[in-house]
Design a protein around this motif. Structure first.
Motif, PDB file in Angstrom:
ATOM      1  N   UNK A  99       0.693  -1.187  -0.077  1.00 42.83           N
ATOM      2  CA  UNK A  99      -0.023   0.170   0.119  1.00 42.83           C
ATOM      3  C   UNK A  99       0.660   1.486   0.042  1.00 42.83           C
ATOM      4  N   UNK A 100       0.665   2.416  -1.012  1.00 42.38           N
ATOM      5  CA  UNK A 100       1.875   3.397  -0.906  1.00 42.38           C
ATOM      6  C   UNK A 100       1.372   4.019   0.368  1.00 42.38           C
ATOM      7  N   UNK A 101       2.729   4.871   0.516  1.00 42.75           N
ATOM      8  CA  UNK A 101       3.131   5.437   1.743  1.00 42.75           C
ATOM      9  C   UNK A 101       1.441   6.836   1.754  1.00 42.75           C
ATOM     10  N   UNK A 102       1.789   6.778   0.438  1.00 43.20           N
ATOM     11  CA  UNK A 102       0.571   8.414   0.045  1.00 43.20           C
ATOM     12  C   UNK A 102      -0.355   7.878   1.419  1.00 43.20           C
ATOM     13  N   UNK A 103      -0.564   6.763   1.044  1.00 40.10           N
ATOM     14  CA  UNK A 103      -2.774   6.118   1.544  1.00 40.10           C
ATOM     15  C   UNK A 103      -2.071   6.057   2.391  1.00 40.10           C
ATOM     16  N   UNK A 104      -1.476   5.061   3.429  1.00 39.32           N
ATOM     17  CA  UNK A 104      -0.998   4.437   4.529  1.00 39.32           C
ATOM     18  C   UNK A 104      -0.440   5.832   5.639  1.00 39.32           C
ATOM     19  N   UNK A 105      -0.325   6.928   5.444  1.00 40.08           N
ATOM     20  CA  UNK A 105      -0.610   7.837   6.025  1.00 40.08           C
ATOM     21  C   UNK A 105      -1.529   8.998   6.152  1.00 40.08           C
ATOM     22  N   UNK A 106      -2.792   8.121   5.189  1.00 33.56           N
ATOM     23  CA  UNK A 106      -3.571   9.292   6.062  1.00 33.56           C
ATOM     24  C   UNK A 106      -4.315   8.190   7.169  1.00 33.56           C
ATOM     25  N   UNK A 107      -3.994   6.914   7.173  1.00 32.48           N
ATOM     26  CA  UNK A 107      -4.560   6.306   8.253  1.00 32.48           C
ATOM     27  C   UNK A 107      -3.522   5.702   8.975  1.00 32.48           C
ATOM     28  N   UNK A 108      -2.188   6.005   9.404  1.00 29.52           N
ATOM     29  CA  UNK A 108      -1.712   5.820  10.321  1.00 29.52           C
ATOM     30  C   UNK A 108      -0.798   7.267  11.250  1.00 29.52           C
ATOM     31  N   UNK A 109      -0.548   6.978  12.088  1.00 31.81           N
ATOM     32  CA  UNK A 109      -0.386   7.931  13.033  1.00 31.81           C
ATOM     33  C   UNK A 109       1.259   8.011  12.624  1.00 31.81           C
ATOM     34  N   UNK A 110       1.710   9.196  11.686  1.00 34.97           N
ATOM     35  CA  UNK A 110       3.281   9.430  11.099  1.00 34.97           C
ATOM     36  C   UNK A 110       4.153  10.889  12.326  1.00 34.97           C
ATOM     37  N   UNK A 161       5.424  -5.858   1.855  1.00 38.03           N
ATOM     38  CA  UNK A 161       3.717  -6.477   2.500  1.00 38.03           C
ATOM     39  C   UNK A 161       3.504  -5.727   3.169  1.00 38.03           C
ATOM     40  N   UNK A 162       2.179  -4.481   3.255  1.00 42.12           N
ATOM     41  CA  UNK A 162       1.518  -4.125   4.018  1.00 42.12           C
ATOM     42  C   UNK A 162      -0.215  -4.063   4.025  1.00 42.12           C
ATOM     43  N   UNK A 163      -0.717  -5.408   3.297  1.00 40.46           N
ATOM     44  CA  UNK A 163      -2.069  -5.052   3.626  1.00 40.46           C
ATOM     45  C   UNK A 163      -2.210  -6.438   1.651  1.00 40.46           C
ATOM     46  N   UNK A 164      -3.369  -6.874   2.090  1.00 38.87           N
ATOM     47  CA  UNK A 164      -3.666  -8.151   1.421  1.00 38.87           C
ATOM     48  C   UNK A 164      -4.874  -7.625   0.681  1.00 38.87           C
TER      49      UNK A 164
END
Length: 225
Positions: A123-134, A209-212
């Motif tokens: 999953x791209x970092x641009x997506x993950x950064x919106x969903x996780x606390x960075x 691997x950070x998503x399925x």
């Protein structure tokens, strides 16, 4: 529905919503349609049945399908209780109960099949950064709101569990393998469906691997899907 619904059929529908599929079944020639709805939208559906002069051929039953009584057994089962997660609305349990209590032998089903697939992705970092606390987000919030958010960076924040992504957004996600079929459910075989399977996925490319991704395909009838 027109392909499966023959003149004179009795039809059961699970989860009518606005009633569009029940109306379609009646217009396709069903002798009678029994439709079940637990939500308040059932009142709207009944009004739509009346607006289309079908109140005499469509009966709405309020409640959960597993808890209502059955006036007569049906030739066709129609259900639209498959949501973003294919099994989340208890389609297997409801269909199992319908087969045992609602349907005639050799009944027909819409949908007819359900295939569930999985593919590992990065999953791209641009997506993950919106969903996780960075840390960068935490720093911005601390500056904007003048609140100490240090606890978020110490592993106390919850991880995301499910993301619902539209298919066009997935084209840029790195796939680590081809999709794998997790389960194929054929409602038309005439016995209560179950899911019990084990699958293996072998990565064919390097990635994090950070998503399925889980997705499903519906076979509505032989001519559609």
């Amino acid at each position: 529905i027109r392909e499966f619904d023959k003149p004179g059929d009795v039809v059961w529908e699970l989860g009518t919503g606005t009633g569009v599929l029940a109306v379609a079944a009646a217009k396709a020639g069903a002798r009678h349609v029994y439709t079940i709805e637990v939500g308040s939208i059932g009142k709207v559906a009944e009004a739509i049945f009346a607006d289309n002069a079908l109140s005499d051929r469509i009966t709405l039953i309020s409640g959960l399908s597993t808890q209502v009584t059955v006036p007569e057994r049906a030739d066709v089962l129609i259900s639209e209780i498959i949501g973003n997660e294919p099994l989340n609305e208890r389609v297997l349990q409801s269909t199992r109960d319908a087969i045992l209590r609602f349907l005639k032998p050799q009944a027909r089903f819409v949908p007819r099949t359900l295939r569930i697939h999985a593919v590992p992705v990065e999953v791209p970092e641009s997506v993950m950064s919106k969903l996780m606390f960075r840390e960068s987000s935490q720093a911005n919030w601390s500056e904007w709101y003048e609140i100490n958010f240090d606890s978020l960076s110490r592993g106390n924040a919850p991880e995301p569990f499910n993301i619902f992504a539209r298919p066009h957004r997935l084209k840029d996600w790195a796939r680590m393998s081809e999709p794998v079929l997790l389960s194929e459910i054929d409602f038309s075989i005439g016995h209560p469906p179950t899911v019990l399977s084990e699958s293996y996925i072998v990565a064919t490319r390097n990635a994090t691997l950070n998503g399925i991704v889980l997705y499903f395909e519906l076979g509505l009838c032989p001519a559609v899907g």
